[in-house]
Scaffold this motif. Sequence first.
Motif, PDB file in Angstrom:
ATOM      1  N   UNK A 173      -0.949   9.446 -20.672  1.00  0.00           N
ATOM      2  CA  UNK A 173      -2.240   8.791 -20.498  1.00  0.00           C
ATOM      3  C   UNK A 173      -2.309   7.409 -21.107  1.00  0.00           C
ATOM      4  N   UNK A 174      -1.438   7.144 -22.084  1.00  0.00           N
ATOM      5  CA  UNK A 174      -1.434   5.834 -22.729  1.00  0.00           C
ATOM      6  C   UNK A 174      -0.825   4.754 -21.832  1.00  0.00           C
ATOM      7  N   UNK A 175      -0.097   5.174 -20.797  1.00  0.00           N
ATOM      8  CA  UNK A 175       0.563   4.210 -19.921  1.00  0.00           C
ATOM      9  C   UNK A 175      -0.430   3.658 -18.891  1.00  0.00           C
ATOM     10  N   UNK A 176      -0.172   2.432 -18.482  1.00  0.00           N
ATOM     11  CA  UNK A 176      -0.851   1.867 -17.319  1.00  0.00           C
ATOM     12  C   UNK A 176       0.104   1.979 -16.147  1.00  0.00           C
ATOM     13  N   UNK A 177      -0.340   2.600 -15.057  1.00  0.00           N
ATOM     14  CA  UNK A 177       0.538   2.833 -13.910  1.00  0.00           C
ATOM     15  C   UNK A 177      -0.090   2.280 -12.643  1.00  0.00           C
ATOM     16  N   UNK A 178       0.649   1.413 -11.969  1.00  0.00           N
ATOM     17  CA  UNK A 178       0.261   0.949 -10.639  1.00  0.00           C
ATOM     18  C   UNK A 178       1.332   1.446  -9.681  1.00  0.00           C
ATOM     19  N   UNK A 179       0.946   2.357  -8.786  1.00  0.00           N
ATOM     20  CA  UNK A 179       1.909   3.009  -7.897  1.00  0.00           C
ATOM     21  C   UNK A 179       1.516   2.767  -6.440  1.00  0.00           C
ATOM     22  N   UNK A 180       1.761   1.558  -5.937  1.00  0.00           N
ATOM     23  CA  UNK A 180       1.340   1.225  -4.574  1.00  0.00           C
ATOM     24  C   UNK A 180       2.284   1.776  -3.514  1.00  0.00           C
ATOM     25  N   UNK A 181       1.712   2.161  -2.388  1.00  0.00           N
ATOM     26  CA  UNK A 181       2.513   2.497  -1.222  1.00  0.00           C
ATOM     27  C   UNK A 181       2.840   1.240  -0.437  1.00  0.00           C
ATOM     28  N   UNK A 182       3.556   1.400   0.672  1.00  0.00           N
ATOM     29  CA  UNK A 182       3.998   0.235   1.450  1.00  0.00           C
ATOM     30  C   UNK A 182       2.836  -0.530   2.066  1.00  0.00           C
ATOM     31  N   UNK A 183       1.714   0.175   2.331  1.00  0.00           N
ATOM     32  CA  UNK A 183       0.556  -0.505   2.909  1.00  0.00           C
ATOM     33  C   UNK A 183      -0.072  -1.477   1.918  1.00  0.00           C
ATOM     34  N   UNK A 184       0.103  -1.198   0.629  1.00  0.00           N
ATOM     35  CA  UNK A 184      -0.467  -2.049  -0.409  1.00  0.00           C
ATOM     36  C   UNK A 184       0.529  -3.088  -0.900  1.00  0.00           C
ATOM     37  N   UNK A 185       1.798  -2.720  -0.983  1.00  0.00           N
ATOM     38  CA  UNK A 185       2.819  -3.648  -1.475  1.00  0.00           C
ATOM     39  C   UNK A 185       4.040  -3.590  -0.570  1.00  0.00           C
ATOM     40  N   UNK A 186       4.288  -4.665   0.139  1.00  0.00           N
ATOM     41  CA  UNK A 186       5.470  -4.790   0.989  1.00  0.00           C
ATOM     42  C   UNK A 186       6.602  -5.355   0.130  1.00  0.00           C
ATOM     43  N   UNK A 187       7.519  -4.491  -0.265  1.00  0.00           N
ATOM     44  CA  UNK A 187       8.548  -4.934  -1.205  1.00  0.00           C
ATOM     45  C   UNK A 187       9.645  -5.768  -0.537  1.00  0.00           C
ATOM     46  N   UNK A 188       9.547  -5.980   0.778  1.00  0.00           N
ATOM     47  CA  UNK A 188      10.455  -6.917   1.428  1.00  0.00           C
ATOM     48  C   UNK A 188       9.892  -8.337   1.404  1.00  0.00           C
ATOM     49  N   UNK A 189       8.664  -8.487   0.900  1.00  0.00           N
ATOM     50  CA  UNK A 189       7.968  -9.778   0.861  1.00  0.00           C
ATOM     51  C   UNK A 189       8.063 -10.356  -0.548  1.00  0.00           C
ATOM     52  N   UNK A 190       8.891 -11.384  -0.760  1.00  0.00           N
ATOM     53  CA  UNK A 190       9.066 -11.928  -2.110  1.00  0.00           C
ATOM     54  C   UNK A 190       7.763 -12.368  -2.757  1.00  0.00           C
ATOM     55  N   UNK A 191       6.877 -12.967  -1.983  1.00  0.00           N
ATOM     56  CA  UNK A 191       5.613 -13.426  -2.537  1.00  0.00           C
ATOM     57  C   UNK A 191       4.767 -12.281  -3.056  1.00  0.00           C
ATOM     58  N   UNK A 192       4.693 -11.214  -2.282  1.00  0.00           N
ATOM     59  CA  UNK A 192       3.908 -10.054  -2.694  1.00  0.00           C
ATOM     60  C   UNK A 192       4.508  -9.394  -3.925  1.00  0.00           C
ATOM     61  N   UNK A 193       5.833  -9.292  -3.960  1.00  0.00           N
ATOM     62  CA  UNK A 193       6.508  -8.690  -5.105  1.00  0.00           C
ATOM     63  C   UNK A 193       6.308  -9.548  -6.348  1.00  0.00           C
TER      64      UNK A 193
END
Length: 298
Positions: free
Chosen positions: A25-45
Amino acid sequence: MEMLALLVPGGTGQLGRELAARAPGEYTVHAPGSAELDITNPGAVNEAVKTLVDGAGSPVVVNAAAYTAVDNAESDYTRAFALNADAPRVLAAVCSANGVPLVHVSTDYVFAGDATEPYREDEPPAPRSVYGTTKAAGEAAVLGSGARAWIVRTAWVYGAHGGNFVKTMARLAETHDTLSVVDDQRGSPTWTGDLADGLLELAARVAGDDPPTAKVLHATGGGETTWFGFAQAVFTELGLDPARVRPCGSDEFPRPAPRPSYSVLSDQAWRGSGLTPLRPWREALTAAFAQDASAYRP
């Protein structure tokens, strides 16, 4: 406990969802799917990683995103390469530029699958499928990026989220009196619950002052079995007669992508790094059903 800030690309997949659920619970977690974060897009990453760095906690990226449709990859090389090779290269470059450690999840398919003893972490990849080839390319891109990065290979993954072998067996059991399952492919079933715990332990290590010196690690359920043996164990957990599962050869179920005959992975480097070994696969399967049996039933 040091507070971590985790970015988990592939966060809506079976492993990504487990990572988010099991993070302290102490951690901050952002776990996006592909619709939220396109990891092939350098700008988005770049934007996602900079947001991670600017937030509270020690930043770590755990990449659980991948193109995992093994058979479809044989005729969809471009997409598979984009997600399994280009995307890790982008992630590693951005992590390197921002001084953020990266844990990248890979697969047993980077090996040929013709061994007779567990594959060591330092054995050279020799993939036989498009999926394995693209994952091996992703490993090479990450390791050659200059980032503080670790590769974690795993195998035969199943969990409460998404589709997997356990759920397929449970579904087929409802409509078939008997099932034929291949008995000439050997590996180590791996529950996402145990794998997520291991990756979180590793993430804490790489964010701290005592990261593993080994850059390639293996994390699978302990021991080994065949798909036939795995299926019989699933039937047992479902309260069904395991004798309903019949052994057969791989030649009876030809697939577009070749399957490794032997894909057991040695966890020598994982243990040598002081990381907690994943529990035996059979014990883990019982634990998975005890935690959420309804998730594995149709």
